[in-house]
Design a protein around this motif. Sequence first.
Motif, PDB file in Angstrom:
ATOM      1  N   ASN A 116       0.743  -1.175  -0.039  1.00  0.00           N
ATOM      2  CA  ASN A 116      -0.144   0.012   0.034  1.00  0.00           C
ATOM      3  C   ASN A 116       0.998   1.343  -0.109  1.00  0.00           C
ATOM      4  O   ASN A 116       1.599   1.463   0.825  1.00  0.00           O
ATOM      5  CB  ASN A 116      -1.112  -0.088   1.263  1.00  0.00           C
ATOM      6  N   LEU A 119      -8.239   7.241  -4.661  1.00  0.00           N
ATOM      7  CA  LEU A 119      -8.156   6.178  -3.660  1.00  0.00           C
ATOM      8  C   LEU A 119      -8.590   4.734  -4.444  1.00  0.00           C
ATOM      9  O   LEU A 119      -8.032   3.762  -3.928  1.00  0.00           O
ATOM     10  CB  LEU A 119      -9.180   6.429  -2.696  1.00  0.00           C
ATOM     11  N   ASP A 168      -8.946   3.035   1.110  1.00  0.00           N
ATOM     12  CA  ASP A 168      -8.008   2.071   0.557  1.00  0.00           C
ATOM     13  C   ASP A 168      -8.527   0.808   0.384  1.00  0.00           C
ATOM     14  O   ASP A 168      -7.989  -0.303   0.099  1.00  0.00           O
ATOM     15  CB  ASP A 168      -6.645   2.225   0.887  1.00  0.00           C
TER      16      ASP A 168
END
Lengths: 145, 273
Positions: B55, B148, B125
Amino acid sequence: MTSSKDISQMFDSESKKLQNLIDTANSKTDMNIHDIVDTYYQVMNVSSMATMLKQQTYSEPSHLLSKIQETEKMISEKFDSIIHPNFLLKISLSIQEMTKNLQSGNSGEKLKEQIESDAKLFEELRQTMSTREFVEQYENGIFHD
Amino acid sequence: MISDIAKNLVELKKEFVKLYDGNSQIQEFIPKSKSELFPIEELHLDLLHEFATKNPIYYNSFEKKIGSVDCIVYEGDINKYWLNSIQHGSSKAPFSPTWIMSGYIGTMFAKELGYSEVIDIGSGDGRIAYCAKVLDLESHSIEIDDMLVDLQHLLTSTLNFHPYCDDAITFDYSSLNLLRPIFFIGGLAQMGGIFLATGVLDKVNLISNLKQNSGWVFAGTLSQKYTPDPKNEAGWGTLIEKNNLKSIQRVSLPAAWTFHESDDVQYIFTESI
């Protein structure tokens, strides 16, 4: 118990503080957010005092009433009409500029130190945006009075 | 058991707050391996770590013993996503994620309560939808912010949690063929959550079988910084009553924004009366 003289002196003193802040706002082009917020708080402080004292006019000396009217005129003609719109414009332009700079610096990989240094600029932007909300609330108050 | 894991996470967060001396905007930890305090399958922990390492909001990680638990601390920054989300006219609340471990524990409760699908509304996310997939639940992630959702697509190569870039209030939920879904509503009641939840509830309740079969999870707060709801439930009481829902589970779990707060997020699990 507070005497009429004490009240009058207190109002006089707070009005002078406000006068100084307004003079500074007129002369300085680079007032920081803290000074801007202080000026609004003093305007609201003096306005509240004026409202409260006017409700007790029967017991107040006439020179205090004159002072109240004079101060209200200063707030209306100097602050509400000139300084406040300038503050709002300055804050809005500042937000636009900060946003543009932060967006342009958002591309590519960054080092930990750079990310954490930029985070301070984002925090500054958030504070400026909160100040704009505060100033807009003052404006709503003017138009709803 | 799940309640114990939740309590252990909250307690360990308190230790972490005392130990943490970094400068990152957001920070969280995931236990390195299965332990007495966190009896979680190793494979699941591996998948949670993978979510964090892949991420891009996290830019640094390091090992740290917190209390008696060996953990990996992840440091992150969500400022650019915040900047994008506030410029999005339809976004009701800026992106501020729950912790990955909180997402996992929240979805453990969803599974234990018998739900088969998790719908992550205002998913950021996509971590709640991802955690649901870790637990073998079907999941869908709905987020209005394109930046996002692009981020979510980077994370779907591990587990496909089905991201949709769409407005959750106008989204066609009948297209998902849901049977026993639970909807996680992103955002506090006082931060646009009521508007979002009302819009989604109205839409979902129009689908014949879903009104009685759906669960709803609301993220609430006890913080005095926010206006309380007269019916309580951490800000959601009035909405819960108005929609004929009842609270069936409540759990406190950390999120990015509660790092410096004494009270963590109150997740209120509800279902139809």
